[in-house]
Design a protein around this motif. Structure first.
Motif, PDB file in Angstrom:
ATOM      1  N   VAL A 199      -8.037  94.958 -26.714  1.00 34.49           N
ATOM      2  CA  VAL A 199      -8.248  95.764 -25.509  1.00 34.49           C
ATOM      3  C   VAL A 199      -9.703  95.701 -25.063  1.00 34.49           C
ATOM      4  O   VAL A 199     -10.003  95.703 -23.862  1.00 34.49           O
ATOM      5  CB  VAL A 199      -7.766  97.220 -25.734  1.00 34.49           C
ATOM      6  N   ILE A 200     -10.642  95.601 -26.004  1.00 29.89           N
ATOM      7  CA  ILE A 200     -12.045  95.431 -25.643  1.00 29.89           C
ATOM      8  C   ILE A 200     -12.238  94.129 -24.868  1.00 29.89           C
ATOM      9  O   ILE A 200     -12.925  94.093 -23.831  1.00 29.89           O
ATOM     10  CB  ILE A 200     -12.938  95.466 -26.899  1.00 29.89           C
ATOM     11  N   GLU A 201     -11.604  93.067 -25.347  1.00 29.74           N
ATOM     12  CA  GLU A 201     -11.701  91.785 -24.653  1.00 29.74           C
ATOM     13  C   GLU A 201     -11.105  91.871 -23.252  1.00 29.74           C
ATOM     14  O   GLU A 201     -11.635  91.277 -22.297  1.00 29.74           O
ATOM     15  CB  GLU A 201     -10.990  90.710 -25.466  1.00 29.74           C
ATOM     16  N   SER A 202     -10.001  92.638 -23.102  1.00 31.98           N
ATOM     17  CA  SER A 202      -9.395  92.762 -21.770  1.00 31.98           C
ATOM     18  C   SER A 202     -10.304  93.543 -20.824  1.00 31.98           C
ATOM     19  O   SER A 202     -10.371  93.230 -19.625  1.00 31.98           O
ATOM     20  CB  SER A 202      -8.020  93.432 -21.866  1.00 31.98           C
TER      21      SER A 202
ATOM     22  N   VAL B  53      -4.884 102.602 -20.807  1.00 32.61           N
ATOM     23  CA  VAL B  53      -4.500 101.297 -21.346  1.00 32.61           C
ATOM     24  C   VAL B  53      -4.067 101.463 -22.802  1.00 32.61           C
ATOM     25  O   VAL B  53      -4.877 101.812 -23.668  1.00 32.61           O
ATOM     26  CB  VAL B  53      -5.671 100.295 -21.266  1.00 32.61           C
ATOM     27  N   LEU B  54      -2.792 101.226 -23.060  1.00 40.45           N
ATOM     28  CA  LEU B  54      -2.287 101.161 -24.430  1.00 40.45           C
ATOM     29  C   LEU B  54      -2.333  99.701 -24.854  1.00 40.45           C
ATOM     30  O   LEU B  54      -1.700  98.845 -24.232  1.00 40.45           O
ATOM     31  CB  LEU B  54      -0.865 101.712 -24.503  1.00 40.45           C
ATOM     32  N   SER B  55      -3.109  99.416 -25.893  1.00 38.14           N
ATOM     33  CA  SER B  55      -3.344  98.020 -26.251  1.00 38.14           C
ATOM     34  C   SER B  55      -2.080  97.306 -26.700  1.00 38.14           C
ATOM     35  O   SER B  55      -1.931  96.100 -26.499  1.00 38.14           O
ATOM     36  CB  SER B  55      -4.401  97.938 -27.358  1.00 38.14           C
ATOM     37  N   SER B  56      -1.133  98.050 -27.288  1.00 41.03           N
ATOM     38  CA  SER B  56       0.095  97.450 -27.796  1.00 41.03           C
ATOM     39  C   SER B  56       1.058  98.566 -28.160  1.00 41.03           C
ATOM     40  O   SER B  56       0.635  99.683 -28.509  1.00 41.03           O
ATOM     41  CB  SER B  56      -0.209  96.613 -29.048  1.00 41.03           C
TER      42      SER B  56
ATOM     43  N   PRO C 212      -1.918  95.088 -20.948  1.00 34.89           N
ATOM     44  CA  PRO C 212      -2.046  94.352 -19.691  1.00 34.89           C
ATOM     45  C   PRO C 212      -2.899  93.094 -19.859  1.00 34.89           C
ATOM     46  O   PRO C 212      -3.769  93.024 -20.725  1.00 34.89           O
ATOM     47  CB  PRO C 212      -2.763  95.353 -18.778  1.00 34.89           C
ATOM     48  N   THR C 213      -2.646  92.119 -19.002  1.00 33.24           N
ATOM     49  CA  THR C 213      -3.553  90.985 -18.907  1.00 33.24           C
ATOM     50  C   THR C 213      -4.811  91.446 -18.166  1.00 33.24           C
ATOM     51  O   THR C 213      -4.837  92.512 -17.544  1.00 33.24           O
ATOM     52  CB  THR C 213      -2.913  89.830 -18.137  1.00 33.24           C
ATOM     53  N   ALA C 214      -5.847  90.625 -18.210  1.00 26.83           N
ATOM     54  CA  ALA C 214      -7.072  90.977 -17.502  1.00 26.83           C
ATOM     55  C   ALA C 214      -6.816  91.091 -16.004  1.00 26.83           C
ATOM     56  O   ALA C 214      -7.375  91.973 -15.332  1.00 26.83           O
ATOM     57  CB  ALA C 214      -8.148  89.929 -17.785  1.00 26.83           C
TER      58      ALA C 214
END
Length: 420
Positions: free
Chosen positions: A257-260, A332-335, A359-361
């Motif tokens: 999620v940080i990367e997104s 945003v729920l990462s998974s 979500p995707t970016a």
């Protein structure tokens, strides 16, 4: 009036909510004797409670932080989930004994458990007056089904979880039924909450929806925003804040999620070139030079007041602060593997917040862009459903004080009081 706080040691939100209530009790009743039995993030929250005039008892010893490692495996059965996670984290016999010993020493008029199952069990066993502060209408596992867990990548042992749900519901229902009062900051949603223990308590008046139980909302004076920006090295452009949750079931989900957030920031800068990202990552993370990275910010309300949009995991104390401050937010729920926040993610979507799962970016950028373009802080129906009157802390503190006084009045006088 003696009140003992026992926040759950999982995540920072339970500590933060207890701190908010303690501060408000101290403000309204300066002579109250307040103690916190602190079991996590001690180096951060110990000084905050002490500054609020609360005696701090470190019940863990070692520093505990559930945000920096995985807490589950992909196998959900009795041995791996109930014995390996729920028992040590929530229904913990050693902790029950520890809380019992502290209650005897402290002679509290009221124990305030913030979703601390072991602390509530200890109070119920000993007949100690206790209040339950909770964003859960039942134990977490009761509000998520096996197909959703399987969609999150878990191998589910169905019979084990059936038995586990039955047992955990019995414990939670017992806690609710023995509490002096139950306070919740989560609005009732029939599709999610009908038939739960807290819903039944709301019907009988044993439980109360208070709205957000949060810290004082700071006044915004001239130059406040400039001061916040200067302290973080931010320029005059719009600010997007990205925050991860305080408890991670799987460490890799937090990294994802940080990367997104970072990739969405890159895409948004194509249309908003002066957009700045402040990333609250719970630990140091690698990020581009134009991203401000903070491990943790104990008082982030001034930053939220300055933010044009927030990206956040659906941790409920964050939800309530966001709602009271009227911050434009995408949750945003990462998974689905972060099963403990699936119900909150679903609820937020039903209430009207943008609420995304893995979500995707591009999807994340598409959800953020309308909020940036709108450029206003008017409350939405979703904000008002959670925080109809802004902060509910004063009301919640008053209800706790009344419960403490009522419990004290029916208790036989202490020996030293009789002598006097």
């Amino acid at each position: 009036m003696r009140i003992v706080f026992a926040p759950a040691p999982t995540g920072s939100g339970h500590n933060m909510r207890s701190l908010a209530l303690a501060r408000e009790l101290r403000r309204q009743w300066p002579d109250a004797e307040l103690t916190v039995l602190l079991g996590s993030l001690q180096t951060t929250f110990g000084p905050l409670f002490a500054a609020a005039g609360v005696e701090v008892v470190d019940i863990a010893g070692d520093h505990v932080d559930h945000a920096t490692h995985s807490n589950l495996t992909r196998d959900l059965g009795w041995q791996t989930y109930i014995k390996g996670y729920v028992a040590p984290a929530f229904v913990n016999g050693e902790r029950v004994l520890g809380y019992l010993s502290h209650y005897q020493d402290l002679a509290a008029d009221l124990v305030v458990s913030d979703y601390n199952i072991s602390a509530s069990m200890a109070a119920a066993i000993a007949g100690v007056p206790h209040a339950l502060v909770t964003e859960r209408y039942d134990f977490t596992l009761l509000q998520i089904d096996d197909p959703t867990l399987e969609a999150g990548g878990f191998r589910v042992h169905h019979e084990d979880l059936r038995r586990g749900r039955n047992a955990l519901h019995a414990v939670f229902d017992w806690i609710v039924s023995t509490a002096e009062i139950v306070l919740t900051d989560k609005p009732y949603v029939p599709e999610l909450d009908a038939g739960t223990s807290v819903a039944a308590a709301l019907d009988t008046g044993r439980a109360v929806f208070t709205g957000p139980m949060i810290r004082e909302i700071p006044e915004r004076g001239d130059g406040t925003g400039d001061s916040v920006r200067a302290s973080l090295g931010l320029g005059p452009g719009p600010v997007m804040v990205g925050s991860v949750g305080g408890t991670s079931m799987f460490w890799e989900n937090k990294q994802r999620v940080i990367e997104s957030y970072i990739r969405a920031h890159r895409r948004l800068k194509q249309t908003h070139p002066d957009l700045q990202l402040v990333l609250l990552g719970r630990e140091f993370v690698e990020a581009p030079d134009d991203v401000v990275v903070l491990t943790y910010l104990p008082d982030w309300m001034p930053l939220l007041q300055e933010a044009d949009v927030l990206l956040s995991a659906p941790g409920w104390i964050t939800v309530t602060e966001v709602a009271a401050l009227r911050v434009p937010t995408v949750f945003v729920l990462s998974s689905l593997g972060e099963y403990h926040e699936v119900e909150a993610s679903d609820r937020l979507g039903r209430l009207g917040f943008p609420s995304l799962v893995a979500p995707t970016a591009d999807q994340l950028a598409d959800a953020v862009r309308p909020l940036l373009d709108a450029g206003n802080r008017e409350p939405t129906p979703a904000h008002l459903a959670i925080a109809p009157e802004g902060s509910g802390t004063a009301r919640a503190a008053g209800l706790l004080a009344r419960a403490a006084r009522t419990a004290r009045a029916r208790r036989p006088a202490r020996v030293e009081e009789t002598v006097r």
